[in-house]
Enzyme design. Sequence first.
Site, PDB file in Angstrom:
ATOM      1  N   ARG A  62       0.829  -1.214   0.000  1.00 45.65           N
ATOM      2  CA  ARG A  62       0.000   0.000   0.000  1.00 45.65           C
ATOM      3  C   ARG A  62       0.861   1.261   0.000  1.00 45.65           C
ATOM      4  NH1 ARG A  62      -0.967   4.892   2.397  1.00 45.65           N
ATOM      5  NH2 ARG A  62      -0.351   3.930   4.390  1.00 45.65           N
ATOM      6  N   ASP A  63       1.510   1.554   1.098  1.00 42.47           N
ATOM      7  CA  ASP A  63       2.276   2.792   1.214  1.00 42.47           C
ATOM      8  C   ASP A  63       3.465   2.803   0.266  1.00 42.47           C
ATOM      9  OD1 ASP A  63       2.761   5.295   2.188  1.00 42.47           O
ATOM     10  OD2 ASP A  63       3.606   4.660   4.092  1.00 42.47           O
ATOM     11  N   HIS A  95       5.528   4.120  12.763  1.00 46.97           N
ATOM     12  CA  HIS A  95       5.574   4.182  11.296  1.00 46.97           C
ATOM     13  C   HIS A  95       6.574   5.259  10.920  1.00 46.97           C
ATOM     14  CE1 HIS A  95       3.778   4.084   7.170  1.00 46.97           C
ATOM     15  NE2 HIS A  95       4.248   5.327   7.162  1.00 46.97           N
ATOM     16  N   HIS A 140       9.618   6.993   8.131  1.00 43.94           N
ATOM     17  CA  HIS A 140      10.199   7.151   6.796  1.00 43.94           C
ATOM     18  C   HIS A 140      11.694   7.451   6.965  1.00 43.94           C
ATOM     19  CE1 HIS A 140       6.506   7.334   4.140  1.00 43.94           C
ATOM     20  NE2 HIS A 140       6.019   7.212   5.364  1.00 43.94           N
ATOM     21  N   CYS A 168       4.670   9.755   0.984  1.00 39.89           N
ATOM     22  CA  CYS A 168       3.298  10.269   1.038  1.00 39.89           C
ATOM     23  C   CYS A 168       3.097  11.334  -0.033  1.00 39.89           C
ATOM     24  CB  CYS A 168       3.006  10.858   2.419  1.00 39.89           C
ATOM     25  SG  CYS A 168       1.354  11.592   2.560  1.00 39.89           S
ATOM     26  N   ASN A 200       9.527   4.678   2.909  1.00 39.37           N
ATOM     27  CA  ASN A 200       9.433   4.124   4.259  1.00 39.37           C
ATOM     28  C   ASN A 200      10.781   3.528   4.657  1.00 39.37           C
ATOM     29  OD1 ASN A 200       6.299   3.935   4.951  1.00 39.37           O
ATOM     30  ND2 ASN A 200       6.555   3.466   2.782  1.00 39.37           N
TER      31      ASN A 200
END
Length: 303
Positions: free
Chosen positions: A12-13, A209, A211, A242, A251
């Site tokens: 997803r990300d 979470h 990055h 993002c 990430n």
Amino acid sequence: MHSAEISEVAPRDGLQSIGPFVPTETKIALVRKLHAAGLRRMEIGSFVNPKAVPQMADTAAVLEAALALPGLEATVLAPNRRGFEMAKAAGAHRVGVFMSVTESHNKANVNRSRMDSFLDLSGIVSDARAAGMKVRFNLSCAFHCPFEGVVPEEEALDWVERVQALDQGIEISICDTTGNAAPDQVRRVFAHAIRSWPDAEGKPRFAFHGHDTYGMGVANCAAAWEAGCRVFDSAAGGLGGCPFAPGATGNVATEDVAWLMRRMGVATGVDWAKLLEAADFAAAIPGALPGGRMRAVPAARAA
């Protein structure tokens, strides 16, 4: 032996910002390779307007394939009630909801005020829990905002407190969306949250979470671990970024987090060789902007 749980977010990300549409078959192959590497939590996709994020238009098909993999907990992101209803109907094990700690990023990301988002998400959390679904509440830009700069720790913790009061059974992810957090900042925020708001059994219920925009992703994971965090988001190959956080890059790489934990004697359940294969596969996806470090270290590949 201590253990940590890696929640893989590459499907997803990691993929959402890629311009060329990644074929559904490729996404499913990535999920299967990550599962074969021992990863048992995965963010599969998001039920979002395909006009806003075209890359996620095939989430239902990818989720269907993921649900067939034994022992895999499949999470999908839902920006609103419609997304939640789609996630529930599709059989997702966990729904992820999100809002930003800062007003500016929340408006840029979902075009709503923080309080409007919080009120809507509160209802979704309640309905998801009533339906027997697991919930992840993501608080974006908890450490730094691309529009407002460094976020005061009191402001971040104020929103953590509001979210934790919704339900003791939900997991709360405190997110370094821009990759600009500092390890001491991460350590203080997590230490306060874990000390103040454990789950009903007295255990931590927070995830990190991060990055790797400024090369501090692994250091921040270590800081969160030292504070008591035991769940870490990462993306194989260091994919991601993002689209609504200018300047944010990938990430923190799953292989880097797995290596960190391995060197600290922390079990993750990951098969190192198969993880590197999955990371190589992710990094080779057309349009991907891979990051991470351990794939490029010959000694690590032989470990």
